[in-house]
Design a protein around this motif. Structure first.
Motif, mmCIF file in Angstrom:
data_model
loop_
_atom_site.group_PDB
_atom_site.id
_atom_site.type_symbol
_atom_site.label_atom_id
_atom_site.label_comp_id
_atom_site.label_asym_id
_atom_site.label_seq_id
_atom_site.Cartn_x
_atom_site.Cartn_y
_atom_site.Cartn_z
ATOM 1 N N ASN A 159 -8.609 -0.421 -11.610
ATOM 2 C CA ASN A 159 -9.153 -1.712 -11.205
ATOM 3 C C ASN A 159 -8.083 -2.702 -10.765
ATOM 4 O OD1 ASN A 159 -11.786 -0.920 -11.793
ATOM 5 N ND2 ASN A 159 -11.635 -1.577 -13.932
ATOM 6 N N ASN A 160 -6.870 -2.536 -11.248
ATOM 7 C CA ASN A 160 -5.783 -3.448 -10.913
ATOM 8 C C ASN A 160 -4.663 -2.632 -10.271
ATOM 9 O OD1 ASN A 160 -3.360 -5.468 -11.828
ATOM 10 N ND2 ASN A 160 -5.293 -6.572 -11.681
ATOM 11 N N ASP A 161 -3.441 -2.768 -10.728
ATOM 12 C CA ASP A 161 -2.325 -2.035 -10.130
ATOM 13 C C ASP A 161 -2.373 -0.558 -10.505
ATOM 14 O OD1 ASP A 161 -1.358 -4.471 -9.201
ATOM 15 O OD2 ASP A 161 -0.120 -4.790 -10.983
ATOM 16 N N GLY A 162 -1.896 0.248 -9.569
ATOM 17 C CA GLY A 162 -1.705 1.655 -9.906
ATOM 18 C C GLY A 162 -0.530 1.819 -10.857
ATOM 19 N N ILE A 163 0.649 1.267 -10.473
ATOM 20 C CA ILE A 163 1.849 1.281 -11.305
ATOM 21 C C ILE A 163 2.391 -0.141 -11.336
ATOM 22 C CG2 ILE A 163 4.168 2.214 -11.604
ATOM 23 C CD1 ILE A 163 3.258 4.693 -10.037
ATOM 24 N N ASN A 183 -8.080 -3.727 -6.655
ATOM 25 C CA ASN A 183 -8.012 -5.173 -6.513
ATOM 26 C C ASN A 183 -6.623 -5.753 -6.294
ATOM 27 O OD1 ASN A 183 -10.834 -5.497 -6.881
ATOM 28 N ND2 ASN A 183 -10.565 -5.172 -9.082
ATOM 29 N N VAL A 184 -5.577 -4.999 -6.606
ATOM 30 C CA VAL A 184 -4.253 -5.595 -6.431
ATOM 31 C C VAL A 184 -3.356 -4.605 -5.689
ATOM 32 C CG1 VAL A 184 -2.395 -6.877 -7.570
ATOM 33 C CG2 VAL A 184 -4.660 -6.897 -8.555
ATOM 34 N N ASP A 185 -2.338 -4.063 -6.337
ATOM 35 C CA ASP A 185 -1.292 -3.335 -5.628
ATOM 36 C C ASP A 185 -1.249 -1.864 -6.035
ATOM 37 O OD1 ASP A 185 -0.440 -5.912 -4.685
ATOM 38 O OD2 ASP A 185 0.549 -6.189 -6.628
ATOM 39 N N GLY A 186 -0.733 -1.069 -5.109
ATOM 40 C CA GLY A 186 -0.430 0.305 -5.476
ATOM 41 C C GLY A 186 0.704 0.346 -6.485
ATOM 42 N N ILE A 187 1.835 -0.318 -6.155
ATOM 43 C CA ILE A 187 2.982 -0.444 -7.058
ATOM 44 C C ILE A 187 3.425 -1.895 -7.016
ATOM 45 C CG2 ILE A 187 5.352 0.260 -7.547
ATOM 46 C CD1 ILE A 187 4.784 2.904 -6.141
ATOM 47 N N SER A 188 3.607 -2.500 -8.186
ATOM 48 C CA SER A 188 4.064 -3.886 -8.230
ATOM 49 C C SER A 188 5.228 -4.029 -9.199
ATOM 50 C CB SER A 188 2.923 -4.827 -8.628
ATOM 51 O OG SER A 188 2.443 -4.516 -9.922
ATOM 52 N N LEU A 189 6.177 -4.905 -8.843
ATOM 53 C CA LEU A 189 7.326 -5.224 -9.689
ATOM 54 C C LEU A 189 7.397 -6.734 -9.852
ATOM 55 C CD1 LEU A 189 8.076 -2.340 -8.436
ATOM 56 C CD2 LEU A 189 10.449 -2.996 -8.823
ATOM 57 N N TYR A 190 7.427 -7.186 -11.095
ATOM 58 C CA TYR A 190 7.582 -8.597 -11.407
ATOM 59 C C TYR A 190 8.828 -8.754 -12.290
ATOM 60 C CZ TYR A 190 2.753 -9.208 -9.817
ATOM 61 O OH TYR A 190 1.597 -9.220 -9.071
ATOM 62 N N ASN A 205 -4.787 0.751 -1.084
ATOM 63 C CA ASN A 205 -4.876 -0.274 -2.117
ATOM 64 C C ASN A 205 -5.142 -1.620 -1.428
ATOM 65 O OD1 ASN A 205 -3.708 1.529 -4.374
ATOM 66 N ND2 ASN A 205 -2.178 1.664 -2.741
ATOM 67 N N ARG A 206 -5.221 -2.695 -2.207
ATOM 68 C CA ARG A 206 -5.304 -3.999 -1.548
ATOM 69 C C ARG A 206 -3.977 -4.279 -0.846
ATOM 70 N NH1 ARG A 206 -5.973 -9.639 -4.643
ATOM 71 N NH2 ARG A 206 -3.716 -9.657 -4.378
ATOM 72 N N GLU A 207 -2.888 -4.235 -1.605
ATOM 73 C CA GLU A 207 -1.543 -4.304 -1.041
ATOM 74 C C GLU A 207 -0.784 -3.057 -1.479
ATOM 75 O OE1 GLU A 207 -1.141 -9.184 -1.267
ATOM 76 O OE2 GLU A 207 -0.522 -7.920 -2.946
ATOM 77 N N GLY A 208 0.202 -2.672 -0.688
ATOM 78 C CA GLY A 208 0.900 -1.437 -0.992
ATOM 79 C C GLY A 208 1.916 -1.591 -2.113
ATOM 80 N N ILE A 209 3.107 -2.119 -1.786
ATOM 81 C CA ILE A 209 4.179 -2.334 -2.755
ATOM 82 C C ILE A 209 4.496 -3.824 -2.766
ATOM 83 C CG2 ILE A 209 6.567 -1.815 -3.376
ATOM 84 C CD1 ILE A 209 6.257 0.867 -1.988
ATOM 85 N N TYR A 226 -2.461 2.266 5.287
ATOM 86 C CA TYR A 226 -3.905 2.056 5.152
ATOM 87 C C TYR A 226 -4.271 1.150 3.969
ATOM 88 C CZ TYR A 226 -4.310 5.802 8.571
ATOM 89 O OH TYR A 226 -4.194 6.571 9.700
ATOM 90 N N ASN A 227 -3.385 0.237 3.623
ATOM 91 C CA ASN A 227 -3.735 -0.749 2.597
ATOM 92 C C ASN A 227 -4.517 -1.902 3.242
ATOM 93 O OD1 ASN A 227 -2.261 0.334 0.121
ATOM 94 N ND2 ASN A 227 -0.689 0.411 1.721
ATOM 95 N N ARG A 228 -5.360 -2.566 2.455
ATOM 96 C CA ARG A 228 -6.266 -3.555 3.016
ATOM 97 C C ARG A 228 -5.557 -4.833 3.435
ATOM 98 N NH1 ARG A 228 -8.973 -2.438 -1.608
ATOM 99 N NH2 ARG A 228 -9.047 -4.627 -2.246
ATOM 100 N N GLU A 229 -4.388 -5.087 2.870
ATOM 101 C CA GLU A 229 -3.605 -6.247 3.287
ATOM 102 C C GLU A 229 -2.201 -5.763 3.676
ATOM 103 O OE1 GLU A 229 -3.959 -9.486 0.509
ATOM 104 O OE2 GLU A 229 -6.138 -9.345 0.438
ATOM 105 N N GLU A 230 -1.142 -6.379 3.162
ATOM 106 C CA GLU A 230 0.206 -6.010 3.579
ATOM 107 C C GLU A 230 0.622 -4.647 3.021
ATOM 108 O OE1 GLU A 230 -0.653 -8.930 2.351
ATOM 109 O OE2 GLU A 230 0.158 -10.552 3.564
ATOM 110 N N GLY A 231 1.568 -4.037 3.740
ATOM 111 C CA GLY A 231 2.120 -2.777 3.264
ATOM 112 C C GLY A 231 3.151 -2.992 2.173
ATOM 113 N N ILE A 232 4.249 -3.720 2.486
ATOM 114 C CA ILE A 232 5.308 -4.027 1.523
ATOM 115 C C ILE A 232 5.553 -5.527 1.553
ATOM 116 C CG2 ILE A 232 7.734 -3.681 0.895
ATOM 117 C CD1 ILE A 232 7.611 -0.948 2.225
#
Length: 544
Positions: A159-163, A183-190, A205-209, A226-232
């Motif tokens: 439902n949210n990030d993949g990783i 709903n959010v990212d394939g992979i996200s870093l904060y 995903n919604r956004e890629g990375i 093929y992400n719904r918004e930005e790739g990276i």
């Protein structure tokens, strides 16, 4: 006394090595007969360094991994070994110890807010591999966790990030699939630094990375599509990151977006067929874009509103609209470096600026002149006020064939004289006289057919020699050598798309065999005398 000392030493050594000596393998099966029927029970009974083998089946539980153990599915196949959350409001695997391995499971069911299929909580040196993690709130989450390895996992339909990495550094993410996370990212870093993302596939995903406040990370050879918004996305002061050899295509918004982030390097990436802008740099400076292919993006190839002191060189821009700079957004950026030995991105001999093309062939680099064949247009390209590419790249494709017969450049008859039946050697010198690499080089002869050559491609200025032998024929002989080669005219294509050719004739004169060769010459007077005597003898015979 000596015996007592030996006993003390032996006892100490036994204590020191008891950890490894007592490492055990524990089995889990949802059918009776194994050690345990629950993974949690096996962990509770295990010691650090033990291995837990889980046989195929479905295990409904939330597993707290609070020991340094290795947990493996017996088959190694996540499709037949499923771990499903007993409580949707808890992580499926909650890892709170270092040096844990989890491999070969289908992990699902932690659907409540911020719960994950696998959660690494303030741990190090863990190995998470070959798992399918789906239908959780988050697939795989790291919190304050460093130096972990995530390999060959599929995080999908979460439902949210993949990783997700939060305040987690020096981790390695290799060959993972992060797809169809809603709903959010394939992979996200904060707030995560010094991580390495290599050969991951991040799609649908919604956004890629997504990076936020994350620095000194490296992205190599990832496919983001093929992400719904930005790739990276690099945002919120994400600086000193390096993106190499990534493929970013068919995303519904920008391919790569950099916002409020400085000193990043984008090298050798392919950014194509995105629905908005290929690469967008917003309020960011001192970023370097080098050797990227930016093609066929729907709205724009590249934009940089309110961004300055970025360096953009040796890239291919081939979009209907390559850049858009309004008067209010004009800032100074650097569009070329000084002339430097190459090859450049289009195969020319020097690196300088960028290749400016349009899909219909009307781009500046496609129509400019290059009088000295150095691979640069003869004039600079004005992008906007205070933004000029002083060394725009261009393509000059040409090939030369020079044919020799027995070492002579005999373009015209008669050519060398060769005794009939003697060996003839034809030499074909092939040179790339243009400014781009030539591929699929073929040499033929109108009389001799295909000619074998040592290479099938040549860089600018390179040459090769091809040869063919035969037997000389009688009389005047001519044949024509031909060379064809291909080059990349459409630089967004993976294969060469255009062809060039050249030809060169050669001749020789074949000396036929003389049947009287070696016979001494006869004196004409003597010959007349002999003929006269023969005539007299003939007449006397007739009179009889």
């Amino acid at each position: 006394m000596r015996i007592k000392l030996y006993l003390v030493i032996t006892f100490v050594l036994m204590i020191m090595f008891s950890g490894t000596a007592l490492a055990d393998t524990i089995t889990v099966d949802d059918d009776p007969g194994m050690n345990y029927q629950k993974i949690q029970n096996a962990i509770n009974a295990a010691s650090d360094s033990d291995t837990i083998i889980v046989y195929n089946g479905t295990y409904t539980e939330n597993v707290d991994v609070n020991k340094s153990v290795t947990i493996l599915s017996e088959s190694g196949n996540p499709d037949d070994t499923k771990v499903q959350a007993a409580s949707t409001s808890d992580h499926v695997f909650n890892v709170t110890r270092d040096n844990v391995t989890i491999s070969g499971f289908n992990i699902t069911g932690a659907t409540v807010f911020e719960k994950a299929g696998i959660f690494l909580d303030e741990v190090k040196n863990n190995n998470i591999s070959n798992n399918k993690i789906s239908n959780n709130y988050q697939g795989l989450r790291l919190l304050n966790s460093d130096i972990n390895t995530l390999n060959n996992n599929t995080a999908s339909n979460n439902n949210n990030d993949g990783i997700n990495l939060y305040n987690s550094s020096s981790n390695k993410l290799n060959n993972n699939n992060a797809n169809f996370n809603s709903n959010v990212d394939g992979i996200s870093l904060y707030e995560s630094n010094n991580n390495n993302l290599n050969k991951n596939n991040v799609s649908y995903n919604r956004e890629g990375i997504y990076f936020s406040e994350s620095n000194n990370n490296t992205l190599n050879n990832n496919t983001v599509s093929y992400n719904r918004e930005e790739g990276i996305i690099l945002s919120d002061y994400s600086s000193n990151n390096t993106l190499n050899n990534n493929t970013v295509l068919n995303n519904k918004d920008d391919g790569i977006g950099i916002s409020g982030s400085d000193n990043n390097k984008l090298n050798n990436n392919t950014v194509s067929n995105n629905k908005n802008v290929g690469i967008s740099i917003f309020v960011s400076k001192n970023n370097i874009l080098k050797s990227n292919i930016i093609c066929n993006n729907t709205d724009l190839g590249f934009e940089f509103p309110s961004s300055e002191d970025n360096t953009i060189y040796n890239n291919i821009f081939n979009n209907e609209n390559n850049t858009r700079i309004t008067a209010s957004s004009v800032t100074v950026n650097k569009w070329n470096i000084t002339k430097t030995p190459g090859p450049n991105i289009v195969g020319g001999p020097y690196i300088g600026g960028n290749y400016w093309a349009h899909p219909d062939g009307t781009g500046f680099s496609q129509t400019c002149t290059d009088a000295n064949n150095d691979g640069f247009c003869d004039s600079e390209f004005n992008i906007a006020e205070n933004n000029n590419d002083s060394l725009p790249l261009t393509i000059n494709a040409s090939v030369d064939i020079e044919k020799y017969t027995n070492g002579e450049d005999a373009d015209e008859p008669e050519g060398p004289t060769i005794q009939m039946g003697s060996q003839v050697t034809w030499t074909y010198n092939i040179t790339n006289t243009g400014s781009v690499i030539l591929y699929n080089i073929t040499v033929t002869d109108d009389k001799l057919g295909e000619i074998s050559c040592p290479n099938s491609s040549l860089k600018p200025g390179e040459s090769m020699v091809c040869t063919k032998t035969g037997s000389a024929q009688s009389g005047q002989y001519s044949n024509l050598g031909n060379v064809t080669a291909e080059y990349k005219d459409d630089l967004c294509a993976e294969i060469p798309t255009s062809q060039i050719s050249d030809s060169d004739p050669s001749h020789y004169s074949g000396l036929g065999y003389d049947h009287w060769a070696g016979v001494p010459a006869t004196n004409p007077v003597l010959l007349i005398g002999v003929l006269g005597i023969a005539m007299l003898l003939f007449l006397r015979r007739e009179q009889r």
